[in-house]
Scaffold this active site. Structure first.
Site, PDB file in Angstrom:
ATOM      1  N   HIS A 160       9.963   7.098   8.001  1.00 47.95           N
ATOM      2  CA  HIS A 160      10.465   7.200   6.625  1.00 47.95           C
ATOM      3  C   HIS A 160      11.958   7.497   6.714  1.00 47.95           C
ATOM      4  CE1 HIS A 160       6.592   7.375   4.283  1.00 47.95           C
ATOM      5  NE2 HIS A 160       6.177   7.419   5.535  1.00 47.95           N
ATOM      6  N   HIS A 207       5.965   4.546  12.642  1.00 49.94           N
ATOM      7  CA  HIS A 207       5.914   4.512  11.167  1.00 49.94           C
ATOM      8  C   HIS A 207       6.913   5.557  10.672  1.00 49.94           C
ATOM      9  CE1 HIS A 207       3.616   4.157   7.248  1.00 49.94           C
ATOM     10  NE2 HIS A 207       4.243   5.302   7.071  1.00 49.94           N
ATOM     11  N   ARG A 264       0.836  -1.206   0.000  1.00 41.83           N
ATOM     12  CA  ARG A 264       0.000   0.000   0.000  1.00 41.83           C
ATOM     13  C   ARG A 264       0.873   1.260   0.000  1.00 41.83           C
ATOM     14  NH1 ARG A 264      -0.492   4.635   2.833  1.00 41.83           N
ATOM     15  NH2 ARG A 264       0.009   3.492   4.730  1.00 41.83           N
ATOM     16  N   ASP A 265       1.555   1.499   1.095  1.00 40.36           N
ATOM     17  CA  ASP A 265       2.331   2.738   1.218  1.00 40.36           C
ATOM     18  C   ASP A 265       3.476   2.754   0.210  1.00 40.36           C
ATOM     19  OD1 ASP A 265       2.786   5.186   2.333  1.00 40.36           O
ATOM     20  OD2 ASP A 265       3.592   4.463   4.227  1.00 40.36           O
ATOM     21  N   ASN A 309       9.983   4.786   2.620  1.00 38.83           N
ATOM     22  CA  ASN A 309       9.533   4.142   3.853  1.00 38.83           C
ATOM     23  C   ASN A 309      10.701   3.325   4.383  1.00 38.83           C
ATOM     24  OD1 ASN A 309       6.865   4.625   2.475  1.00 38.83           O
ATOM     25  ND2 ASN A 309       6.184   3.679   4.364  1.00 38.83           N
ATOM     26  N   CYS A 350       4.184   8.962   0.668  1.00 40.47           N
ATOM     27  CA  CYS A 350       2.784   9.363   0.512  1.00 40.47           C
ATOM     28  C   CYS A 350       2.657  10.371  -0.628  1.00 40.47           C
ATOM     29  CB  CYS A 350       2.278   9.987   1.811  1.00 40.47           C
ATOM     30  SG  CYS A 350       0.647  10.714   1.643  1.00 40.47           S
TER      31      CYS A 350
HETATM   32  C1  LIG Z   1     -11.172  11.072   1.346  1.00 45.97           C
HETATM   33  C2  LIG Z   1     -11.336  11.467  -0.108  1.00 45.97           C
HETATM   34  C3  LIG Z   1     -12.190  10.433  -0.843  1.00 45.97           C
HETATM   35  C4  LIG Z   1     -12.049  12.803  -0.162  1.00 45.97           C
HETATM   36  O1  LIG Z   1     -12.007  13.318  -1.477  1.00 45.97           O
HETATM   37  P1  LIG Z   1     -13.060  14.421  -1.988  1.00 45.97           P
HETATM   38  O2  LIG Z   1     -12.660  14.807  -3.373  1.00 45.97           O
HETATM   39  O3  LIG Z   1     -13.158  15.497  -0.969  1.00 45.97           O
HETATM   40  O4  LIG Z   1     -14.399  13.587  -1.861  1.00 45.97           O
HETATM   41  P2  LIG Z   1     -15.590  13.241  -2.827  1.00 45.97           P
HETATM   42  O5  LIG Z   1     -16.588  12.600  -1.929  1.00 45.97           O
HETATM   43  O6  LIG Z   1     -15.969  14.450  -3.626  1.00 45.97           O
HETATM   44  O7  LIG Z   1     -15.004  12.140  -3.796  1.00 45.97           O
HETATM   45  C5  LIG Z   1     -14.200  12.412  -4.920  1.00 45.97           C
HETATM   46  C6  LIG Z   1     -14.371  11.278  -5.924  1.00 45.97           C
HETATM   47  O8  LIG Z   1     -13.887  10.065  -5.355  1.00 45.97           O
HETATM   48  C7  LIG Z   1     -14.947   9.109  -5.233  1.00 45.97           C
HETATM   49  N1  LIG Z   1     -14.739   8.435  -3.940  1.00 45.97           N
HETATM   50  C8  LIG Z   1     -14.855   8.962  -2.717  1.00 45.97           C
HETATM   51  N2  LIG Z   1     -14.523   8.064  -1.782  1.00 45.97           N
HETATM   52  C9  LIG Z   1     -14.185   6.939  -2.448  1.00 45.97           C
HETATM   53  C10 LIG Z   1     -13.743   5.667  -2.021  1.00 45.97           C
HETATM   54  N3  LIG Z   1     -13.577   5.376  -0.740  1.00 45.97           N
HETATM   55  N4  LIG Z   1     -13.487   4.731  -2.951  1.00 45.97           N
HETATM   56  C11 LIG Z   1     -13.642   5.015  -4.267  1.00 45.97           C
HETATM   57  N5  LIG Z   1     -14.044   6.224  -4.731  1.00 45.97           N
HETATM   58  C12 LIG Z   1     -14.312   7.168  -3.821  1.00 45.97           C
HETATM   59  C13 LIG Z   1     -16.225   9.898  -5.311  1.00 45.97           C
HETATM   60  O9  LIG Z   1     -17.284   9.113  -5.791  1.00 45.97           O
HETATM   61  C14 LIG Z   1     -15.825  10.978  -6.273  1.00 45.97           C
HETATM   62  O10 LIG Z   1     -15.790  10.438  -7.583  1.00 45.97           O
HETATM   63  P3  LIG Z   1     -16.263  11.304  -8.859  1.00 45.97           P
HETATM   64  O11 LIG Z   1     -17.721  11.561  -8.620  1.00 45.97           O
HETATM   65  O12 LIG Z   1     -15.451  12.577  -8.806  1.00 45.97           O
HETATM   66  O13 LIG Z   1     -15.961  10.427 -10.014  1.00 45.97           O
HETATM   67  C15 LIG Z   1      -9.970  11.619  -0.817  1.00 45.97           C
HETATM   68  O14 LIG Z   1      -9.314  12.702  -0.236  1.00 45.97           O
HETATM   69  C16 LIG Z   1      -9.094  10.387  -0.681  1.00 45.97           C
HETATM   70  O15 LIG Z   1      -9.413   9.323  -1.205  1.00 45.97           O
HETATM   71  N6  LIG Z   1      -7.943  10.553  -0.014  1.00 45.97           N
HETATM   72  C17 LIG Z   1      -7.012   9.454   0.194  1.00 45.97           C
HETATM   73  C18 LIG Z   1      -5.604   9.948   0.040  1.00 45.97           C
HETATM   74  C19 LIG Z   1      -4.647   8.826   0.295  1.00 45.97           C
HETATM   75  O16 LIG Z   1      -4.941   7.651   0.102  1.00 45.97           O
HETATM   76  N7  LIG Z   1      -3.437   9.180   0.776  1.00 45.97           N
HETATM   77  C20 LIG Z   1      -2.425   8.208   1.065  1.00 45.97           C
HETATM   78  C21 LIG Z   1      -2.698   7.416   2.309  1.00 45.97           C
HETATM   79  S1  LIG Z   1      -2.262   8.248   3.816  1.00 45.97           S
HETATM   80  C22 LIG Z   1      -0.568   8.017   3.950  1.00 45.97           C
HETATM   81  O17 LIG Z   1       0.047   7.540   3.028  1.00 45.97           O
HETATM   82  C23 LIG Z   1       0.103   8.331   5.235  1.00 45.97           C
HETATM   83  C24 LIG Z   1       0.381   7.089   6.077  1.00 45.97           C
HETATM   84  C25 LIG Z   1      -0.914   6.378   6.462  1.00 45.97           C
HETATM   85  O18 LIG Z   1       1.148   6.144   5.347  1.00 45.97           O
HETATM   86  C26 LIG Z   1       1.128   7.431   7.371  1.00 45.97           C
HETATM   87  C27 LIG Z   1       2.234   8.476   7.223  1.00 45.97           C
HETATM   88  O19 LIG Z   1       3.275   8.195   6.599  1.00 45.97           O
HETATM   89  O20 LIG Z   1       2.034   9.560   7.742  1.00 45.97           O
END
Ligand SMILES: CC(C)(COP(=O)([O-])OP(=O)([O-])OC[C@H]1O[C@@H](n2cnc3c(N)ncnc32)[C@H](O)[C@@H]1OP(=O)([O-])[O-])[C@@H](O)C(=O)NCCC(=O)NCCSC(=O)C[C@@](C)(O)CC(=O)[O-]
Length: 283
Positions: free
Chosen positions: A207, A205, A13-14, A247, A238
């Site tokens: 990096h 966690h 994933r990450d 990572n 990320c």
């Molecule tokens: C939270 C949202 C969805 C808000 O995103 P948004 O644009 O505010 O929300 P929305 O409700 O308007 O959705 C946008 C589009 O996504 C669709 N949608 C909405 N939700 C989903 C879903 N669950 N699955 C599939 N599709 C989805 C939704 O239907 C829409 O589609 P469209 O109508 O434009 O075609 C967006 O910001 C998002 O997905 N963010 C995730 C970002 C991400 O994954 N980042 C990496 C992980 S975190 C990380 O790496 C850090 C970590 C954990 O490792 C720890 C560290 O190192 O700190």
């Protein structure tokens, strides 16, 4: 008997989420299956996030459907909202993870909402998790510094970590998202955090952005943490945290644990296969 420390493998994933090239689903499946044969017990396989935001994870359901599972392994996925949670349930994930940020800037960049709003989204996820009996892990990003807002106060980290535990996360993984931590800043953060949150509910966690992740793991171990996230062959970063590349490598965590007299249960020879797949992906 040596004390056991859990390595939580987040490579599929990450490690893959930020790659520009689209990794074929069968390669992701092969990577997860190779990792499953190493003795790792926790593998974060994918994330049920918006494909607009993270195109690399668009095949989350296919990945989960195609992997051959090993019963001893817990296969986990990230879920930012109820829609993601429903996807993870349908895909038979063993556990899910919600992810919040200790800084407003990173919360906006990563989730398009404030920290408070992200917790509002978590409420129905936690309700659904209780209904179906799925454990929920929490992530808190930017626990040392944020790529947008700068340094983050230990009191702020403590507040949101405590809140993630309060709403029902079984553990909170403390993300030094951009690898800004030093032994001093990590110690200072833990000085405050550990007054309020028990070590058995926390994970590290890290990096390896500046090549000091080894010291950070050693410091966190000394302070009592017994779970560390790691990524096979050091894949990762990320997409919403500029500078978060690298990572911490699973092998590096194993080395630190062995040097400090802890066991981890991961087979080095079996890990080589997974590393070769990971290296093949990034060329
Ligand atoms: C939270 C949202 C969805 C808000 O995103 P948004 O644009 O505010 O929300 P929305 O409700 O308007 O959705 C946008 C589009 O996504 C669709 N949608 C909405 N939700 C989903 C879903 N669950 N699955 C599939 N599709 C989805 C939704 O239907 C829409 O589609 P469209 O109508 O434009 O075609 C967006 O910001 C998002 O997905 N963010 C995730 C970002 C991400 O994954 N980042 C990496 C992980 S975190 C990380 O790496 C850090 C970590 C954990 O490792 C720890 C560290 O190192 O700190």
């Amino acid at each position: 008997m040596t004390e056991r420390v859990t390595i939580f493998e987040v490579g599929p994933r990450d490690g893959l989420q930020s790659l520009g090239l689209q990794v074929p689903t069968e390669t992701k499946v092969a990577l997860i299956e190779a990792l499953s044969r190493t003795g790792l017990t926790k593998i974060e396989a994918t994330s049920f996030v918006s494909p607009r935001w993270v195109p690399q994870m668009a095949d989350a359901a296919e990945v989960m459907a195609q992997i051959t599972r090993i019963p001893a392994v817990c296969y986990s996925a990230l879920t930012p909202n109820l829609r993601g949670m429903e996807g993870a349930i349908a895909a038979r994930c063993d556990e899910v993870a919600i992810f919040a940020s200790a800084s407003e800037g990173f919360s906006r960049a990563n989730l398009n909402c404030s920290i408070e709003e992200s917790f509002e989204r978590f409420t129905p996820i936690m309700e659904r998790a209780r209904e179906v009996g799925i454990p929920v892990r929490g992530y808190l990003s930017a626990v040392i510094a944020c790529p947008y807002d700068g340094g983050v106060a230990p009191q702020t980290v403590t507040r949101w970590t405590a809140k993630l535990l309060e709403i029902g996360c079984y553990e909170v993984s403390l993300g030094d998202t951009i690898g800004a931590g030093t032994v001093e800043t990590l110690d200072a953060m833990l000085d405050v955090l550990l007054d309020e949150c028990p070590t058995d509910k926390l994970a590290g966690h890290f990096h390896d952005t500046h090549g000091n992740a080894r010291e950070l793991v050693a410091t966190a171990l000394e302070r009592g943490l017994r779970t560390f996230d790691a990524s096979v062959a050091g894949l990762g970063g990320c997409p919403y945290a500029p500078g978060s590349r690298g990572n911490i490598d699973t092998r590096l965590v194993m080395e630190v644990l062995e040097a400090q007299g802890f066991s981890h249960g991961v087979d080095r020879d079996a890990l080589v296969q997974a590393e070769q797949i990971a290296q093949g992906i990034v060329g």
